[in-house]
Enzyme design. Structure first.
Site, PDB file in Angstrom:
ATOM      1  N   ILE A 117      43.436  41.763  45.503  1.00  0.00           N
ATOM      2  CA  ILE A 117      44.213  40.673  46.099  1.00  0.00           C
ATOM      3  C   ILE A 117      45.301  41.395  46.890  1.00  0.00           C
ATOM      4  O   ILE A 117      46.238  41.946  46.315  1.00  0.00           O
ATOM      5  CB  ILE A 117      44.797  39.720  45.038  1.00  0.00           C
ATOM      6  CG1 ILE A 117      43.676  39.028  44.268  1.00  0.00           C
ATOM      7  CG2 ILE A 117      45.718  38.695  45.706  1.00  0.00           C
ATOM      8  CD1 ILE A 117      44.149  38.122  43.144  1.00  0.00           C
ATOM      9  N   PRO A 118      45.156  41.453  48.219  1.00  0.00           N
ATOM     10  CA  PRO A 118      45.894  42.419  49.039  1.00  0.00           C
ATOM     11  C   PRO A 118      47.350  42.076  49.353  1.00  0.00           C
ATOM     12  O   PRO A 118      47.719  41.834  50.514  1.00  0.00           O
ATOM     13  CB  PRO A 118      45.053  42.476  50.315  1.00  0.00           C
ATOM     14  CG  PRO A 118      44.468  41.102  50.427  1.00  0.00           C
ATOM     15  CD  PRO A 118      44.183  40.684  49.011  1.00  0.00           C
ATOM     16  N   CYS A 119      48.215  42.118  48.343  1.00  0.00           N
ATOM     17  CA  CYS A 119      49.633  41.846  48.581  1.00  0.00           C
ATOM     18  C   CYS A 119      50.286  42.944  49.415  1.00  0.00           C
ATOM     19  O   CYS A 119      51.358  42.725  49.981  1.00  0.00           O
ATOM     20  CB  CYS A 119      50.371  41.629  47.268  1.00  0.00           C
ATOM     21  SG  CYS A 119      50.163  42.932  46.048  1.00  0.00           S
ATOM     22  N   HIS A 120      49.624  44.096  49.551  1.00  0.00           N
ATOM     23  CA  HIS A 120      50.175  45.158  50.409  1.00  0.00           C
ATOM     24  C   HIS A 120      50.175  44.756  51.881  1.00  0.00           C
ATOM     25  O   HIS A 120      50.860  45.380  52.684  1.00  0.00           O
ATOM     26  CB  HIS A 120      49.383  46.467  50.214  1.00  0.00           C
ATOM     27  CG  HIS A 120      47.944  46.380  50.596  1.00  0.00           C
ATOM     28  ND1 HIS A 120      46.981  45.911  49.718  1.00  0.00           N
ATOM     29  CD2 HIS A 120      47.290  46.690  51.741  1.00  0.00           C
ATOM     30  CE1 HIS A 120      45.795  45.942  50.327  1.00  0.00           C
ATOM     31  NE2 HIS A 120      45.959  46.411  51.553  1.00  0.00           N
ATOM     32  N   ARG A 121      49.464  43.697  52.241  1.00  0.00           N
ATOM     33  CA  ARG A 121      49.382  43.254  53.638  1.00  0.00           C
ATOM     34  C   ARG A 121      50.537  42.350  54.051  1.00  0.00           C
ATOM     35  O   ARG A 121      50.559  41.844  55.161  1.00  0.00           O
ATOM     36  CB  ARG A 121      48.046  42.549  53.886  1.00  0.00           C
ATOM     37  CG  ARG A 121      46.859  43.487  53.721  1.00  0.00           C
ATOM     38  CD  ARG A 121      45.536  42.800  53.971  1.00  0.00           C
ATOM     39  NE  ARG A 121      44.440  43.702  53.650  1.00  0.00           N
ATOM     40  CZ  ARG A 121      43.223  43.300  53.302  1.00  0.00           C
ATOM     41  NH1 ARG A 121      42.926  42.010  53.277  1.00  0.00           N
ATOM     42  NH2 ARG A 121      42.299  44.188  53.002  1.00  0.00           N
TER      43      ARG A 121
END
Length: 152
Positions: A117-121
């Site tokens: 779940i790409p919270c780094h984006r």
């Protein structure tokens, strides 16, 4: 519940599975793993492919535990395309709560399944990198990995 720790370019990641779904990825670990389940083997393979710039999406069952608001925020994260970023404001607007930027930041901070779940984006409104559970160097690495692969 089963866990597996794997070495990655950003250090150790500990992946947890329960009831046939990935429930957590933690940065770090003690390097000790149980024999991996079939699902944990798939997760290891897909993460290895991701870090090798051979995978842009994951097809693993996820079961992140959180509040309804957090789950809505995490669902919006999954809509951010590989190699792209959004601001906290854009993520808040995507779930119909345009004034909830700080709450979005807290939900992202509580994301139990980073990378998948790409919270780094998600970045600040000024385009700068902001907090990340794995540290800003890790966030920068993940964004650079994705953006470099897109531009090739």
């Amino acid at each position: 519940m089963s866990t597996f720790t794997m070495e990655t370019p950003i250090g150790l990641l500990t992946v947890t599975e329960a009831d046939g779904a990935i429930t957590a990825i933690q940065f770090g670990g003690d390097g000790v793993s149980e024999p991996p389940t079939e699902l944990l083997c798939r997760a290891k393979q897909q993460l290895t492919e991701y870090f090798s710039a051979k995978r842009r999406t994951f097809d693993l069952p996820l079961d992140p535990h959180g509040t309804p608001f957090q789950k809505a925020a995490w669902s919006a994260l999954c809509q951010i395309p590989y190699g792209q970023t959004r601001t906290y404001g854009q993520q808040a607007a995507a779930i119909g709560k345009p004034k909830a930027c700080r709450a979005i930041g807290m939900a992202n901070h509580c994301n139990p399944v980073p990378i998948l779940i790409p919270c780094h984006r998600v970045i600040g409104a000024d385009g700068k990198l902001t907090g990340y559970a794995g540290g800003l160097d890790t966030k920068r690495y993940l964004l650079t990995l994705e953006q470099a692969e897109i531009s090739e």
